[in-house]
Design an enzyme around this catalytic site. Structure first.
Site, PDB file in Angstrom:
ATOM      1  N   SER A 192       0.815  -1.156   0.105  1.00 22.60           N
ATOM      2  CA  SER A 192      -0.085  -0.071   0.018  1.00 22.60           C
ATOM      3  C   SER A 192       0.862   1.372   0.163  1.00 22.60           C
ATOM      4  O   SER A 192       1.993   1.364   0.181  1.00 22.60           O
ATOM      5  CB  SER A 192      -0.838   0.018   1.347  1.00 22.60           C
ATOM      6  OG  SER A 192      -0.053   0.010   2.384  1.00 22.60           O
ATOM      7  N   VAL A 193       0.214   2.233  -0.552  1.00 23.40           N
ATOM      8  CA  VAL A 193       0.807   3.786  -0.371  1.00 23.40           C
ATOM      9  C   VAL A 193      -0.092   4.548   0.550  1.00 23.40           C
ATOM     10  O   VAL A 193      -1.445   4.515   0.179  1.00 23.40           O
ATOM     11  CB  VAL A 193       1.190   4.412  -1.789  1.00 23.40           C
ATOM     12  CG1 VAL A 193       1.719   5.374  -1.639  1.00 23.40           C
ATOM     13  CG2 VAL A 193       1.962   3.433  -2.493  1.00 23.40           C
ATOM     14  N   VAL A 194       0.287   5.259   1.267  1.00 23.87           N
ATOM     15  CA  VAL A 194      -0.611   6.398   1.910  1.00 23.87           C
ATOM     16  C   VAL A 194      -0.084   7.914   1.623  1.00 23.87           C
ATOM     17  O   VAL A 194       1.042   8.139   1.640  1.00 23.87           O
ATOM     18  CB  VAL A 194      -0.359   6.161   3.722  1.00 23.87           C
ATOM     19  CG1 VAL A 194      -1.350   6.954   4.495  1.00 23.87           C
ATOM     20  CG2 VAL A 194      -0.775   4.802   4.182  1.00 23.87           C
ATOM     21  N   ASP A 252      -1.125  -7.044  16.539  1.00 21.56           N
ATOM     22  CA  ASP A 252       0.288  -6.378  16.029  1.00 21.56           C
ATOM     23  C   ASP A 252       0.621  -4.862  16.690  1.00 21.56           C
ATOM     24  O   ASP A 252       0.636  -4.008  15.994  1.00 21.56           O
ATOM     25  CB  ASP A 252       0.159  -6.100  14.445  1.00 21.56           C
ATOM     26  CG  ASP A 252       1.378  -6.008  13.726  1.00 21.56           C
ATOM     27  OD1 ASP A 252       2.416  -6.250  14.626  1.00 21.56           O
ATOM     28  OD2 ASP A 252       1.534  -5.430  12.610  1.00 21.56           O
ATOM     29  N   LYS A 276       2.374  -2.315  18.291  1.00 24.71           N
ATOM     30  CA  LYS A 276       3.773  -2.044  18.553  1.00 24.71           C
ATOM     31  C   LYS A 276       3.843  -0.539  17.851  1.00 24.71           C
ATOM     32  O   LYS A 276       2.900   0.165  17.481  1.00 24.71           O
ATOM     33  CB  LYS A 276       4.493  -2.519  17.476  1.00 24.71           C
ATOM     34  CG  LYS A 276       4.070  -2.584  15.813  1.00 24.71           C
ATOM     35  CD  LYS A 276       5.088  -3.120  14.778  1.00 24.71           C
ATOM     36  CE  LYS A 276       4.338  -3.379  13.651  1.00 24.71           C
ATOM     37  NZ  LYS A 276       5.127  -4.020  12.511  1.00 24.71           N
ATOM     38  N   ASN A 299       2.342   0.913  14.851  1.00 23.75           N
ATOM     39  CA  ASN A 299       1.049   1.077  14.605  1.00 23.75           C
ATOM     40  C   ASN A 299       0.229   1.887  15.520  1.00 23.75           C
ATOM     41  O   ASN A 299      -1.036   1.896  15.633  1.00 23.75           O
ATOM     42  CB  ASN A 299       0.364  -0.545  14.496  1.00 23.75           C
ATOM     43  CG  ASN A 299       0.830  -1.125  13.481  1.00 23.75           C
ATOM     44  OD1 ASN A 299       1.169  -0.681  12.370  1.00 23.75           O
ATOM     45  ND2 ASN A 299       0.919  -2.418  13.604  1.00 23.75           N
ATOM     46  N   ASP A 338      -3.834   0.366  12.016  1.00 29.79           N
ATOM     47  CA  ASP A 338      -3.485  -0.956  11.197  1.00 29.79           C
ATOM     48  C   ASP A 338      -4.160  -2.407  11.985  1.00 29.79           C
ATOM     49  O   ASP A 338      -3.094  -2.870  12.922  1.00 29.79           O
ATOM     50  CB  ASP A 338      -1.876  -1.322  11.272  1.00 29.79           C
ATOM     51  CG  ASP A 338      -1.275  -1.962  10.201  1.00 29.79           C
ATOM     52  OD1 ASP A 338      -2.061  -2.845   9.542  1.00 29.79           O
ATOM     53  OD2 ASP A 338      -0.382  -2.130   9.817  1.00 29.79           O
ATOM     54  N   THR A 388       5.003  -9.149  14.856  1.00 33.80           N
ATOM     55  CA  THR A 388       6.183  -8.461  14.576  1.00 33.80           C
ATOM     56  C   THR A 388       7.094  -9.332  15.817  1.00 33.80           C
ATOM     57  O   THR A 388       6.659  -8.975  16.846  1.00 33.80           O
ATOM     58  CB  THR A 388       6.367  -6.911  14.763  1.00 33.80           C
ATOM     59  OG1 THR A 388       5.312  -6.373  13.961  1.00 33.80           O
ATOM     60  CG2 THR A 388       7.634  -6.450  14.420  1.00 33.80           C
TER      61      THR A 388
HETATM   62  N1  LIG Z   1      -3.782   8.121   9.272  1.00 33.80           N
HETATM   63  C1  LIG Z   1      -2.732   8.441   8.871  1.00 33.80           C
HETATM   64  N2  LIG Z   1      -2.015   9.581   9.008  1.00 33.80           N
HETATM   65  C2  LIG Z   1      -0.675   9.953   8.820  1.00 33.80           C
HETATM   66  N3  LIG Z   1       0.079   8.963   8.578  1.00 33.80           N
HETATM   67  C3  LIG Z   1      -0.148   7.797   8.131  1.00 33.80           C
HETATM   68  C4  LIG Z   1      -1.704   7.453   8.514  1.00 33.80           C
HETATM   69  N4  LIG Z   1      -1.592   6.273   8.008  1.00 33.80           N
HETATM   70  C5  LIG Z   1      -0.569   5.506   7.485  1.00 33.80           C
HETATM   71  N5  LIG Z   1       0.422   6.762   7.801  1.00 33.80           N
HETATM   72  C6  LIG Z   1       1.736   6.574   7.430  1.00 33.80           C
HETATM   73  O1  LIG Z   1       1.978   5.608   6.224  1.00 33.80           O
HETATM   74  C7  LIG Z   1       2.945   4.633   6.704  1.00 33.80           C
HETATM   75  C8  LIG Z   1       2.450   3.449   5.681  1.00 33.80           C
HETATM   76  O2  LIG Z   1       1.184   3.155   6.498  1.00 33.80           O
HETATM   77  P1  LIG Z   1       0.504   1.492   6.300  1.00 33.80           P
HETATM   78  O3  LIG Z   1      -0.439   1.468   6.989  1.00 33.80           O
HETATM   79  O4  LIG Z   1       0.427   1.378   4.811  1.00 33.80           O
HETATM   80  O5  LIG Z   1       2.000   0.837   6.876  1.00 33.80           O
HETATM   81  P2  LIG Z   1       2.241  -0.591   7.323  1.00 33.80           P
HETATM   82  O6  LIG Z   1       1.490  -0.840   8.511  1.00 33.80           O
HETATM   83  O7  LIG Z   1       3.901  -0.524   7.368  1.00 33.80           O
HETATM   84  O8  LIG Z   1       1.964  -1.651   6.040  1.00 33.80           O
HETATM   85  P3  LIG Z   1       1.363  -2.854   5.967  1.00 33.80           P
HETATM   86  O9  LIG Z   1      -0.089  -2.588   6.092  1.00 33.80           O
HETATM   87  O10 LIG Z   1       1.863  -3.360   4.914  1.00 33.80           O
HETATM   88  O11 LIG Z   1       1.506  -3.463   7.263  1.00 33.80           O
HETATM   89  C9  LIG Z   1       2.950   4.777   8.025  1.00 33.80           C
HETATM   90  O12 LIG Z   1       4.186   4.295   8.261  1.00 33.80           O
HETATM   91  C10 LIG Z   1       2.453   6.120   8.634  1.00 33.80           C
HETATM   92  O13 LIG Z   1       3.730   6.507   8.560  1.00 33.80           O
END
Ligand SMILES: Nc1ncnc2c1ncn2[C@@H]1O[C@H](COP(=O)(O)OP(=O)(O)OP(=O)(O)O)[C@@H](O)[C@H]1O
Length: 384
Positions: free
Chosen positions: A36-38, A153, A155, A158, A171, A192
């Site tokens: 994913s990309v946020v 998860d 940590k 998250n 997450d 993790t």
């Molecule tokens: N609501 C939000 N507001 C600000 N930044 C966010 C938000 N959600 C996610 N991010 C940023 O985007 C990054 C990627 O989020 P994502 O949830 O996809 O990551 P991940 O938990 O590392 O991925 P995966 O879903 O593969 O475990 C996070 O590390 C965080 O810094």
């Protein structure tokens, strides 16, 4: 393919995501996950900012092969997030869209980012700050556990922070709903490594041990609390199998120099969370009653001249005490510093922050005193 001027990562085509683009303008990338990309995004009707998690549910760029598992897992995550919608310390899912090739989850925006980054920046947190974070975390855990949801998860990566440094648990990709606390009986390891509970590791290794459930989150909460106060995780070994063994045996230390400034009450709570037997571990509700979390920190109140006068008297006494104790402080000898710089509080802080800046927070391992690194350099210089 749509490209924004400031990044190389293509946005999903208009055709694939017209429902999302009709309501939102996508902006810069905030972070990336495995699939994913946020991005920051702005709702067109309200001009409010959000964070959109764009999940690619194909494993071919052209969208020919849908990853049904990824799609189903995201739908399950959405369902759990909706069940948790009312809690102020859980990330709010504002909107969601599904196209043929992408899923869009629009979340409230947490501008301060992850607790993990904050920890790396500040090295360790004061007990007061730790209390605020852990209290919010325990309230969230108590809430999800009352709905029989296990996060699996927990940590610092998250846990996001809002503008006022309130935590927002995010997450829920591994979260599950259970009926009983031994219901999770998959042999697969989730989560993790450093935060995994002994019972979940044992379950993955030995098929005839019981499953696990909510107490696994409480173990992770113990690991988080330890890391907040000490600046390093309680269980770490470069060899992952050894680390898992340390976890299963509950082998961690609270007697190093790191704990010199940490209160007995805080240590007591850590010990009651990092209990190998899940049945003996505190629940989130019990943890909230523990003296470390139940203690009220002084709040700002209205002006009260009597209290203000009392306050001044205390300040005068304290400053006098400080003057005396400052004068009485032993001078730090070079030999003492050479012998063990880590034992000297100011040096300890300096070493910690330097090590963090250079290596990040993984550098400090259990059983490895960062002063050793310091001493090595010093030692070499002396020999010359
Ligand atoms: N609501 C939000 N507001 C600000 N930044 C966010 C938000 N959600 C996610 N991010 C940023 O985007 C990054 C990627 O989020 P994502 O949830 O996809 O990551 P991940 O938990 O590392 O991925 P995966 O879903 O593969 O475990 C996070 O590390 C965080 O810094």
């Amino acid at each position: 393919m749509v490209l924004l001027p400031d990044d190389e990562d293509p946005l999903p085509d208009l055709d694939f995501a017209k429902d999302f683009y009709a309501k939102y303008d996508a902006k810069e990338i905030l972070g990336k996950g495995a699939s994913s990309v946020v991005r920051r995004c702005v709702e067109k009707s309200t001009h409010k900012e959000f964070a959109v998690k764009i999940i690619d549910i194909t494993n071919e760029g052209d969208g020919s092969l849908i990853m049904e598992n990824q799609r189903l897992e995201t739908l399950k995550e959405i369902q759990i997030l909706r069940l948790c919608a009312q809690h102020p310390n859980i990330i709010e899912l504002h909107d969601s869209f599904e196209s043929e090739t992408f899923m869009f989850l629009v979340f409230e925006l947490c501008k301060k980012g992850e607790l993990f980054d904050y920890m790396t920046e500040v090295v360790t947190l004061s007990e007061k700050r730790t209390r605020q974070i852990m209290r919010q975390l325990m309230e969230v855990i108590a809430f999800i556990h009352s709905k029989m949801i296990v996060h699996r998860d927990l940590k610092p990566e998250n846990i996001l922070l809002d503008d006022n440094f309130n935590i927002k648990l995010s997450d829920f990709g591994f979260a599950v709903i259970v009926a009983h606390d031994e219901d999770i009986d998959t042999g697969e390891l989730f989560g993790t490594p450093g935060y995994m509970s002994p019972e979940s590791i044992k379950r993955s290794m030995y098929p005839n041990v019981p499953g696990y459930g909510r107490p696994a989150d409480m173990w992770a909460a113990g690991v988080i609390m330890y890391s907040l106060l000490v600046g390093s995780p309680p269980f770490y070994h470069r060899n992952e199998l050894r680390m898992l063994r340390m976890i299963m045996e509950g082998k961690y230390s609270v007697s190093t120099a790191d704990f010199q400034d940490i209160s007995e009450t805080a240590i007591d709570l850590i010990k009651k969370l990092l209990v190998v037997d899940p049945k003996e571990r505190l629940t989130a509700k019990e943890a909230l009653q523990h003296p470390f979390l139940a203690r009220k920190d002084k709040m700002r109140e209205g002006f009260d001249p009597k209290r203000k006068f009392k306050g001044w008297v205390y300040v005068m006494i304290a400053s006098r005490y400080l003057q005396i104790s400052h004068r009485a402080q032993p001078t730090i000898s070079i030999s003492r510093v050479r012998e063990n710089p880590y034992a000297v509080r100011d040096f300890r802080k300096l070493i910690d922050s330097g090590a963090f800046k250079i290596y990040g927070h993984w550098v400090k391992k259990r059983g490895q005193n960062r002063a050793v690194l310091f001493e090595n350099v010093l030692g070499k210089e002396i020999k010359k």
